[in-house]
Design an enzyme around this catalytic site. Structure first.
Site, PDB file in Angstrom:
ATOM      1  N   ARG A 277       0.855  -1.191   0.000  1.00  0.00           N
ATOM      2  CA  ARG A 277       0.000   0.000   0.000  1.00  0.00           C
ATOM      3  C   ARG A 277       0.892   1.242   0.000  1.00  0.00           C
ATOM      4  NH1 ARG A 277      -5.286   0.279   0.975  1.00  0.00           N
ATOM      5  NH2 ARG A 277      -5.261  -1.836   1.824  1.00  0.00           N
ATOM      6  N   ARG A 392       2.362  -5.375  -6.343  1.00  0.00           N
ATOM      7  CA  ARG A 392       1.904  -6.492  -5.517  1.00  0.00           C
ATOM      8  C   ARG A 392       2.273  -7.826  -6.154  1.00  0.00           C
ATOM      9  NH1 ARG A 392      -3.665  -4.878  -2.310  1.00  0.00           N
ATOM     10  NH2 ARG A 392      -2.937  -2.841  -1.601  1.00  0.00           N
TER      11      ARG A 392
END
Length: 428
Positions: A277, A392
């Site tokens: 994040r 990711r």
């Protein structure tokens, strides 16, 4: 946004939809107050216009009959009538603006297939693929292994830009580029047209896809009416803003790589380590424009396309259906694909695929015409999905393909994009 007529005729359904979502509400009483005033103003204007038209005919007749005084009196009446209509037109514009803003803040109605739930803990699993690896050594998190290999530098990323930014070097930078090209090639083979859009967008585009006005605090402002894009969905969907598409060519399937920028204003304390994040990240996006009767099929195929990317890379994942309390503002149905990350001992979102029905199309005024099926035009259905989030994916590869000696095996499908390199070893 929702159709005002739909809201007027289905207020209980809107109530239920808002109650089932997180932090969603609408002012039902204010809506009907404004809607009634709008219709009342329109009715009065139409009545005054009818009187004006009748009086105009009478003036002509009176003038022909030489009744000038009576004609002048009628002219004064018409003038007063005209002023009243102008006043009412201004009031109608103001009421319609207020009504538009109220309806624009109402989230989409979840599809009947969407399960009820309060948050992501209530998202039911649809299926899973692959088996999480069982290590015969103590695996490391990507935020430790990346710096040790010299491919991720968090400290210098913070030095260059601030918290939640990172720097890729050597094989890290090369893997990022490889993954972008790999994903784009996968989608090209599936029939998606590639675009290279700007990373700066305007207010109308962000309103069209539903980021504004609700999520303004999550956006990076460049100028008062310019923003850094939070996702390529914004640009790809708005390619056809204010256009009428040829129904015989639907579905249209688009893809694009872009950097994405998010303030993450509401994520304090969440995923603070690593590259899960962050404020800037790369993503390859998929967007579709479909006919209403075909959009759910297109959603399933979009999810399958994102899944194929993970399967080809050999990364375990599962698919969940987002419940009413977790579904996005613009979506009527959404699937999340979550990849297995050993550092979390859990699955983490790597793709979110949504069918927005005609919600975005109404906001962006995107319609289609198909004379073989109907007269006039209809709103298209828009869909979007990550295919995939690059950072990711890199984190998942680092963690799932790590070796006991601290090296990383490159997934076979990615090797041609990395010059044939099979193993990533420490760099200076």
């Amino acid at each position: 946004m929702l159709d005002i007529k739909f809201v007027r005729e289905n207020p209980d359904l809107v109530d239920k939809a808002c109650e089932s979502r997180q932090n969603a509400h609408w002012d039902r009483e204010k809506f009907f107050e404004l809607d009634e005033e709008r219709r009342s103003v329109i009715a009065e204007v139409e009545a005054l216009q009818a009187v004006r038209n009748s009086a105009s005919k009478e003036i002509g007749q009176l003038m022909r009959e030489g009744k000038k005084e009576e004609a002048e009196a009628k002219k004064a009446e018409v003038a007063a009538n005209k002023e009243r209509i102008a006043t009412l037109d201004d009031r109608r514009d103001a009421v319609e603006k207020e009504l538009f803003d109220l309806v624009a803040a109402i989230p989409n109605i979840p599809h009947e297939d969407v399960p009820y739930g309060k948050d992501d803990s209530d998202n039911p699993e649809v299926r899973r693929w692959g088996t999480p690896r069982e290590f015969d050594f103590e695996p490391k998190a990507h935020w430790d292994l990346g710096p040790e290999l010299g491919i991720i530098d968090f400290d210098r990323g913070v030095k260059l830009a601030g918290t939640r930014f990172y720097l890729l070097g050597g094989m890290g930078a090369r893997m990022e580029r490889a993954l972008i090209n790999f994903f784009i090639d996968m989608h090209n083979k599936a029939g998606f047209k590639e675009w290279w859009p700007p990373v700066i967008t305007n207010h109308d585009s962000l309103f069209g896809t539903g980021q504004l006005p609700k999520f303004d605090e999550d956006l990076y402002h460049v100028q008062p009416d310019l923003y850094l894009i939070p996702t390529a969905e914004v640009q790809l969907t708005n390619i056809h803003r204010d256009e009428v598409l040829d129904g015989s060519k639907l579905p249209l399937m688009y893809t694009a790589f872009t950097p994405c920028f998010r303030e993450e204003a509401g994520s304090a304390g969440r995923d603070t380590r690593g590259i899960i994040r962050v404020h800037e990240f790369d993503k390859v996006e998929m967007v579709k424009f479909a006919k209403p009767e075909d959009s759910m099929n297109q959603l399933e195929s979009m999810v399958a396309e994102a899944e194929l990317c993970l399967q080809t890379l050999g990364l375990p994942y599962h698919v969940v259906t987002l419940c009413t309390g977790d579904i996005g503002f613009s979506a009527t149905k959404c699937y999340d694909i979550e990849v297995w990350l050993p550092s979390y001992n859990n699955y983490k979102e790597i793709s979110s695929c949504s069918n927005c029905w005609d919600f975005q199309a109404r906001r962006a005024n995107i319609k289609y015409r198909d004379p073989s099926e109907f007269k006039g035009t209809r709103y298209v259905h828009t869909l979007n999905g990550s295919g995939l989030a690059v950072g990711r994916t890199m984190a998942a590869i680092i963690e799932n393909y790590q070796n006991e000696d601290g090296t990383i095996t490159v997934p076979e499908a990615l090797r041609p994009y990395m010059g044939g390199i099979e193993v990533i070893t420490p760099e200076e």
